[in-house]
Design a protein around this motif. Structure first.
Motif, mmCIF file in Angstrom:
data_model
loop_
_atom_site.group_PDB
_atom_site.id
_atom_site.type_symbol
_atom_site.label_atom_id
_atom_site.label_comp_id
_atom_site.label_asym_id
_atom_site.label_seq_id
_atom_site.Cartn_x
_atom_site.Cartn_y
_atom_site.Cartn_z
ATOM 1 N N PHE A 1 0.832 -1.211 0.000
ATOM 2 C CA PHE A 1 0.000 0.000 0.000
ATOM 3 C C PHE A 1 0.867 1.261 0.000
ATOM 4 O O PHE A 1 0.657 2.181 -0.804
ATOM 5 C CB PHE A 1 -0.943 -0.025 1.201
ATOM 6 C CG PHE A 1 -1.836 1.179 1.289
ATOM 7 C CD1 PHE A 1 -2.802 1.422 0.333
ATOM 8 C CD2 PHE A 1 -1.717 2.074 2.344
ATOM 9 C CE1 PHE A 1 -3.626 2.538 0.404
ATOM 10 C CE2 PHE A 1 -2.534 3.186 2.421
ATOM 11 C CZ PHE A 1 -3.493 3.420 1.450
ATOM 12 N N VAL A 2 1.853 1.286 0.891
ATOM 13 C CA VAL A 2 2.708 2.481 0.982
ATOM 14 C C VAL A 2 3.459 2.691 -0.334
ATOM 15 O O VAL A 2 3.564 3.815 -0.848
ATOM 16 C CB VAL A 2 3.681 2.366 2.178
ATOM 17 C CG1 VAL A 2 4.725 3.480 2.156
ATOM 18 C CG2 VAL A 2 2.899 2.395 3.491
ATOM 19 N N ARG A 3 3.945 1.594 -0.922
ATOM 20 C CA ARG A 3 4.637 1.722 -2.216
ATOM 21 C C ARG A 3 3.704 2.264 -3.285
ATOM 22 O O ARG A 3 4.099 3.087 -4.116
ATOM 23 C CB ARG A 3 5.184 0.368 -2.660
ATOM 24 C CG ARG A 3 6.298 -0.156 -1.802
ATOM 25 C CD ARG A 3 7.579 -0.303 -2.614
ATOM 26 N NE ARG A 3 8.590 -0.962 -1.817
ATOM 27 C CZ ARG A 3 9.644 -0.335 -1.299
ATOM 28 N NH1 ARG A 3 9.844 0.945 -1.517
ATOM 29 N NH2 ARG A 3 10.508 -0.993 -0.575
ATOM 30 N N ALA A 4 2.452 1.811 -3.279
ATOM 31 C CA ALA A 4 1.499 2.267 -4.295
ATOM 32 C C ALA A 4 1.257 3.772 -4.179
ATOM 33 O O ALA A 4 1.191 4.475 -5.193
ATOM 34 C CB ALA A 4 0.184 1.499 -4.152
ATOM 35 N N VAL A 5 1.134 4.266 -2.955
ATOM 36 C CA VAL A 5 0.943 5.719 -2.774
ATOM 37 C C VAL A 5 2.122 6.471 -3.396
ATOM 38 O O VAL A 5 1.943 7.453 -4.130
ATOM 39 C CB VAL A 5 0.783 6.076 -1.276
ATOM 40 C CG1 VAL A 5 0.751 7.591 -1.082
ATOM 41 C CG2 VAL A 5 -0.480 5.428 -0.693
ATOM 42 N N GLY A 6 3.322 5.992 -3.134
ATOM 43 C CA GLY A 6 4.512 6.638 -3.697
ATOM 44 C C GLY A 6 4.546 6.572 -5.214
ATOM 45 O O GLY A 6 4.894 7.556 -5.891
ATOM 46 N N ILE A 7 4.181 5.423 -5.766
ATOM 47 C CA ILE A 7 4.174 5.265 -7.231
ATOM 48 C C ILE A 7 3.198 6.256 -7.870
ATOM 49 O O ILE A 7 3.514 6.926 -8.855
ATOM 50 C CB ILE A 7 3.804 3.808 -7.609
ATOM 51 C CG1 ILE A 7 4.945 2.855 -7.254
ATOM 52 C CG2 ILE A 7 3.467 3.701 -9.099
ATOM 53 C CD1 ILE A 7 4.557 1.367 -7.306
#
Ligand code: AMP
Length: 131
Positions: free
Chosen positions: A74-80
């Motif tokens: 989830f955190v990676r997706a926000v950054g992407i």
């Protein structure tokens, strides 16, 4: 109306319906862990919502009970999403409302991504503590 984030997950909430494809949304990003879509009532030039695929009411619920893989995904997706939208260099804001004081309205965890313009103070002036 703000929701009570301590209540059990409601499978009929609007973001659950979006995840199941029962109501339309404007897709921004989709992977195993997260789905991002444009907010229906944008409060800034860019206003995108990112939600986990799992059944989590709020940030509280998610941070306490999600697996490490779910949290990382989830955190990676926000950054992407923020990077793909070109928000990093000019800057942007993340926001997750929780419960009544946070004015959370949809009982499925969502992070708001705001950008594309100057975003002003963190708290609306009428609610901000002074001094
Ligand atoms: P919150 O107050 O943090 O719970 O934010 C809920 C957000 O969901 C608001 O910004 C709404 O505009 C947005 N919203 C509600 N329904 C939809 C929908 N069907 N599609 C996209 N965004 C929605």
């Amino acid at each position: 109306m703000p929701i009570d984030p301590t209540l059990p997950y409601d499978d009929n909430n609007i973001f659950a319906k979006i995840l199941r494809g029962e109501i339309p949304s404007k897709t921004v990003y989709d992977d195993e862990w997260a789905y991002a879509f444009e907010d229906i009532n944008p409060q800034a030039e860019t206003h995108t919502l990112v939600i986990p695929k799992g059944r989590y009411v709020s940030w509280d619920d998610f941070s306490a009970t999600a697996s490490a893989d779910e949290i990382a995904g989830f955190v990676r997706a926000v950054g992407i999403v923020a990077r793909e939208k070109g928000l990093v260099e000019p800057g942007y804001r993340l926001m997750a409302n929780i419960g009544r004081n946070g004015h959370q309205e949809v009982p499925h965890l969502h992070v708001h991504i705001f950008g594309g313009q100057k975003l002003g103070p963190m708290i609306a002036p009428e609610f901000a503590k002074r001094g």
